[in-house]
Design a protein around this motif. Sequence first.
Motif, short mmCIF file in Angstrom:
data_model
loop_
_atom_site.label_atom_id
_atom_site.label_comp_id
_atom_site.label_asym_id
_atom_site.label_seq_id
_atom_site.Cartn_x
_atom_site.Cartn_y
_atom_site.Cartn_z
N GLU A 65 53.05 -11.77 10.99
CA GLU A 65 52.25 -10.78 10.28
C GLU A 65 51.59 -9.81 11.26
OE1 GLU A 65 51.95 -10.05 7.23
OE2 GLU A 65 52.95 -11.74 6.26
N ASN A 66 51.12 -8.66 10.74
CA ASN A 66 50.56 -7.62 11.60
C ASN A 66 49.06 -7.84 11.86
OD1 ASN A 66 49.21 -6.70 9.27
ND2 ASN A 66 50.89 -5.30 8.77
N LEU A 67 48.50 -6.97 12.71
CA LEU A 67 47.10 -7.10 13.09
C LEU A 67 46.16 -6.95 11.89
CD1 LEU A 67 46.97 -5.09 16.44
CD2 LEU A 67 46.78 -7.56 16.16
N GLU A 68 46.52 -6.06 10.97
CA GLU A 68 45.67 -5.85 9.80
C GLU A 68 45.55 -7.12 8.97
OE1 GLU A 68 46.83 -2.09 11.44
OE2 GLU A 68 48.06 -3.79 10.79
N PHE A 69 46.66 -7.84 8.84
CA PHE A 69 46.64 -9.10 8.10
C PHE A 69 45.67 -10.07 8.75
CE2 PHE A 69 48.15 -13.48 7.68
CZ PHE A 69 48.27 -13.62 6.31
N PHE A 70 45.80 -10.27 10.05
CA PHE A 70 44.94 -11.23 10.73
C PHE A 70 43.50 -10.77 10.81
CE2 PHE A 70 49.10 -12.69 12.30
CZ PHE A 70 49.00 -14.02 11.96
N SER A 71 43.27 -9.48 10.80
CA SER A 71 41.89 -8.98 10.74
C SER A 71 41.25 -9.35 9.42
CB SER A 71 41.87 -7.47 10.94
OG SER A 71 42.26 -7.12 12.25
N ARG A 72 42.01 -9.23 8.33
CA ARG A 72 41.49 -9.64 7.03
C ARG A 72 41.19 -11.14 7.01
NH1 ARG A 72 45.76 -6.33 5.26
NH2 ARG A 72 47.00 -8.12 4.54
N VAL A 73 42.10 -11.91 7.60
CA VAL A 73 41.91 -13.36 7.65
C VAL A 73 40.66 -13.71 8.45
CG1 VAL A 73 42.88 -15.52 8.51
CG2 VAL A 73 44.35 -13.88 7.33
N ARG A 74 40.52 -13.11 9.63
CA ARG A 74 39.36 -13.41 10.47
C ARG A 74 38.05 -13.03 9.77
NH1 ARG A 74 37.02 -10.47 15.93
NH2 ARG A 74 35.53 -12.13 16.44
N ASN A 75 38.02 -11.85 9.18
CA ASN A 75 36.80 -11.42 8.49
C ASN A 75 36.46 -12.35 7.33
OD1 ASN A 75 36.50 -9.24 10.21
ND2 ASN A 75 37.60 -7.82 8.88
N ALA A 76 37.49 -12.81 6.63
CA ALA A 76 37.24 -13.74 5.52
C ALA A 76 36.70 -15.06 6.04
CB ALA A 76 38.54 -13.97 4.75
N TYR A 77 37.26 -15.55 7.13
CA TYR A 77 36.74 -16.78 7.73
C TYR A 77 35.25 -16.65 8.06
CZ TYR A 77 40.74 -19.92 8.65
OH TYR A 77 41.77 -20.83 8.54
N LEU A 78 34.88 -15.53 8.66
CA LEU A 78 33.49 -15.34 9.05
C LEU A 78 32.57 -15.29 7.83
CD1 LEU A 78 33.98 -12.79 11.95
CD2 LEU A 78 33.16 -15.15 12.15
N GLU A 79 33.09 -14.77 6.73
CA GLU A 79 32.30 -14.73 5.50
C GLU A 79 32.22 -16.10 4.84
OE1 GLU A 79 32.47 -12.56 1.10
OE2 GLU A 79 33.54 -11.68 2.79
N ILE A 80 33.35 -16.81 4.83
CA ILE A 80 33.40 -18.13 4.19
C ILE A 80 32.56 -19.14 4.96
CG2 ILE A 80 34.92 -20.09 3.68
CD1 ILE A 80 37.17 -17.93 3.26
N CYS A 81 32.73 -19.15 6.27
CA CYS A 81 32.12 -20.18 7.12
C CYS A 81 30.71 -19.80 7.54
CB CYS A 81 33.00 -20.46 8.33
SG CYS A 81 34.66 -21.03 7.89
N ASP A 82 29.87 -19.60 6.56
CA ASP A 82 28.48 -19.21 6.78
C ASP A 82 27.68 -20.45 7.18
OD1 ASP A 82 25.88 -18.38 6.69
OD2 ASP A 82 25.99 -17.51 4.70
#
Length: 216
Positions: free
Chosen positions: A165-182
């Motif tokens: 997958e491309n960088l945009e995909f993994f950026s979305r994943v990383r941002n979601a992780y940071l939001e989820i893992c509060d």
Amino acid sequence: MKSGRFITLEGIEGAGKSTIAAVLMHTLNKQGIKTCITREPGGTPLAERLRDLLLERGKESLSAEAETLLMFASRAVHLDNLVRPALLRGEWVICDRFTDATRAYQGAGRGVDKYFIESLAAVVHSDLQPDLTLLLDLPVELGLARARTRRVSQGEVMPDRFESENLEFFSRVRNAYLEICDPSTGHYIVLDASQSQDQVAMAANRALNSLESNGQ
């Protein structure tokens, strides 16, 4: 018999989850705590076969919803045949990825409806949540570079469906992780995985000590 504890490790490719899982297992074993390491998707022979389907870059397309269903099918097998029995025996289970990965990869990455994901999670493991989740966070470019280096060192030529997958995909994943893992929610701890391996290992062990000192 006292039940075991369920520890999950999350993060994008190249975050070092396998390394930290081994560190935590070594720490627990030194304390006389029987521990097993597993992963998702996978963890048992049948779940690993489902993992192969999820990762292979075949000619036939796989929709995001079908991918999510396969993830939870593998998870159900894994929990029934490995995780729950181990916890009931009093073992501690360290799992490389769990449902937070589905929320990040299929939810944020693929755009799968979050209510669809949560409904599946409720069916598969409403009785089981992690006692501790460590998010190994690092910049996407660094994580993917590490993943490529690892793949080459292991003699793997082609990236799997997710690694490609491309960088945009993994950026979305990383941002979601940071939001989820509060961390304010209680069982989440975010570690800076861009640090040296020794620094991350020390931080992971501190997190493990916090779980034990809280008597969870």
